[in-house]
Design an enzyme around this catalytic site. Structure first.
Site, short mmCIF file in Angstrom:
data_model
loop_
_atom_site.label_atom_id
_atom_site.label_comp_id
_atom_site.label_asym_id
_atom_site.label_seq_id
_atom_site.Cartn_x
_atom_site.Cartn_y
_atom_site.Cartn_z
N HIS A 241 0.74 -1.15 0.00
CA HIS A 241 -0.05 -0.09 0.00
C HIS A 241 0.96 1.33 -0.12
O HIS A 241 2.00 1.24 0.72
CB HIS A 241 -0.94 0.22 1.15
CG HIS A 241 -0.46 0.18 2.29
ND1 HIS A 241 -0.31 1.48 3.07
CD2 HIS A 241 -0.07 -0.74 3.49
CE1 HIS A 241 0.09 1.29 4.23
NE2 HIS A 241 0.46 0.10 4.66
N ASP A 253 5.85 2.95 7.07
CA ASP A 253 4.45 2.59 6.88
C ASP A 253 3.76 3.42 5.70
O ASP A 253 2.95 4.50 6.28
CB ASP A 253 3.70 2.42 8.13
CG ASP A 253 2.44 1.90 7.98
OD1 ASP A 253 1.99 1.46 7.12
OD2 ASP A 253 1.61 2.12 8.91
N GLU A 287 -5.21 1.28 2.45
CA GLU A 287 -5.12 0.20 3.31
C GLU A 287 -5.21 0.77 4.60
O GLU A 287 -5.86 0.08 5.40
CB GLU A 287 -3.69 -0.31 3.12
CG GLU A 287 -3.28 -1.51 3.86
CD GLU A 287 -2.88 -1.37 5.30
OE1 GLU A 287 -2.70 -2.28 6.05
OE2 GLU A 287 -2.65 0.03 5.80
N GLU A 288 -4.93 2.01 4.85
CA GLU A 288 -5.15 2.60 6.20
C GLU A 288 -6.63 2.99 6.57
O GLU A 288 -6.99 3.45 7.63
CB GLU A 288 -4.21 3.93 6.36
CG GLU A 288 -2.80 3.59 6.45
CD GLU A 288 -2.18 2.79 7.27
OE1 GLU A 288 -3.00 2.49 8.34
OE2 GLU A 288 -0.93 2.71 7.32
N HIS A 412 2.70 5.23 12.75
CA HIS A 412 1.45 6.12 12.84
C HIS A 412 1.92 7.58 13.37
O HIS A 412 0.87 8.32 13.76
CB HIS A 412 0.03 5.59 13.18
CG HIS A 412 -0.52 4.61 12.39
ND1 HIS A 412 -1.64 4.23 12.16
CD2 HIS A 412 0.05 4.17 11.15
CE1 HIS A 412 -1.92 3.12 11.34
NE2 HIS A 412 -0.82 3.24 10.64
#
Length: 450
Positions: A241, A253, A287-288, A412
């Site tokens: 992603h 990420d 995706e998140e 995050h």
């Protein structure tokens, strides 16, 4: 060219240094366009434009697969202790949470009388929480169940302690499914939650929470690039992603995996004539936001497309600084994954073992883009260096790193910059997956019999 030869050539051609240049470009595109790559944002578009330019230059035809998904727009996420000692709190509202009235609601805050996680009615045995805000701990059940239970007990809102090793770290959760949202709910970092618990132990505490948002539809797109050669009825899909949450530049990420995937596609181009099974490189959106991009992709497959998908290879957070060298182990939480998943795991794990690099198995959970493929019966595997799990002493003996810290302490968070990416595991994971896709581009017979 035999499968083992193309696998070897791919693992030699794909390097961390080459992929790092792509990661730097994505970092620059993100930083210059709002600092994140949430779907629908300028940062997302700028980053995918770089991917498209690079893939096109390598000879690929790039397709944008557009779709809309259920999103959540945030208007307010504020809280404060109003008595006895007023102070400001920094909550993060859960996606799809029910909203408070404008200006918030003020109520006493209490902790469960039984188990602190507040998953069942027994956790509130002998306790009256009607009209109150409950403060619960993470774990034991999903956040959705916590607020359902609290609602059934009469609570008016929930605050959840994320209980991370870093007392200042907070994370955004979501209601799954969204229609199960009952009352306002938000998370607090461990430092604020523990202070609040201490205050409650000393006497009554009143808190105001102003948590407001609404559901909305967001338009976005996946990027797909196919090798022009190979059997279309035995396609190998390899994906990562490209989106991030809106609180971070998201380099580990998941820009690192996206950059490595891009370099893998570039390095495969000279070997197209040796590809026997079409390879589809995919950069997933959203995706998140509930794994919506890969789910949309799988949902669009007809029966012929599904049976013609040989397997899926997933790259997730491949450069975590306090890493574990994790290989998806072919198992789901409910038992074995689709037939062939264990073979994918064995081959990737074997690549590492042949180089004297220990690995840890990771279940094919519902936290990344392999999940829709697994649900559709498509074998899947891949690598993941870790996110919010905390490293144990036993793991540190094998992989090094810091005991008691998250595998990615910047998960995050705003600190997920280039400096957060461990270049050693980044390259190791990248070479392993380049080896795997080279192998499967020629031979998938031991996975799906084709």
């Amino acid at each position: 060219m035999p499968a083992d030869i193309l696998a070897k050539k791919m693992s030699q051609a794909v390097t961390g240094e080459k992929a790092w240049r792509h990661l730097e470009a994505i970092s620059e595109a993100t930083a210059a366009n709002g600092g994140h790559r949430a779907d629908g944002s300028p940062g997302y578009d700028a980053s995918t434009q770089y991917l498209t330019r690079t893939l096109t230059a390598a000879g690929y035809k790039v397709k944008r697969q557009e779709f809309s998904f259920l999103d959540y727009e945030i208007f307010s996420e504020k809280a404060s202790v109003t008595a006895p000692n007023p102070r400001t709190l920094t909550p993060i509202i859960a996606r799809f949470s029910i909203s408070t009235p404008e200006g918030g609601l003020t109520a006493p805050v209490v902790v469960p009388s039984g188990k602190s996680t507040g998953c069942t009615a027994n956790d509130y045995a002998g306790q009256d929480v009607k009209g109150k805000i409950v403060l619960v701990d993470v774990n034991d059940c999903f956040i959705t169940q916590k607020q359902i239970t609290a609602s059934e007990m009469g609570a008016v809102a929930v605050l959840m302690n994320v209980n991370a090793p870093n007392p200042q770290l907070n994370l955004r959760y979501r209601m799954v499914p969204p229609e199960d949202a009952r009352i306002p709910i938000a998370t607090l970092n461990r430092g604020e939650a523990e202070q609040l618990k201490s205050d409650i132990a000393a006497g009554p505490v009143t808190v105001n929470v102003d948590l407001r948002g609404r559901n909305k539809m967001t338009k976005t797109y996946n990027l797909l690039a196919d090798t022009p050669t190979g059997r279309a009825d035995n396609t190998v899909v390899m994906g990562a992603h490209i989106d991030s949450v809106d609180t971070t530049p998201g380099m580990n990420d998941n820009a690192a995996a996206s950059a490595m995937l891009l370099e893998t596609a570039v390095q495969m181009a000279p070997y197209w004539k040796h590809v026997k099974n079409r390879v589809r490189f995919a950069w997933w959106a959203a995706e998140e936001k509930g794994i919506s991009g890969s789910q949309y992709y799988v949902d669009q497959l007809n029966e012929a497309d599904r049976s013609g998908t040989a397997l899926y290879l997933n790259l997730e957070m491949i450069g975590s600084p306090n890493f574990l060298r994790q290989v998806y182990n072919g198992q789901t939480a409910d038992g074995p994954g689709p037939a062939g998943s264990d073979r994918i795991s064995g081959l990737i794990g074997g690549y590492f073992a042949d180089r004297g690099l220990p690995t840890a198995g990771l279940v094919l959970d519902g936290r990344s883009d392999h999940s829709p493929f697994i649900a559709a019966g498509i074998p899947a595997g891949g690598v993941n260096a870790g996110s919010d799990a905390v490293k144990t002493p036993e793991q540190a003996k094998v992989f090094g790193g810091t005991v008691g810290e998250m595998l990615d302490p910047c998960y995050h968070q705003a600190c997920d910059t280039l400096a957060n990416v461990n270049r050693t595991i980044f390259e190791q994971n990248g070479r392993a997956m380049a080896w795997a896709v080279g192998r499967f581009a020629v031979d998938t017979s031991d996975v799906n019999g084709k």
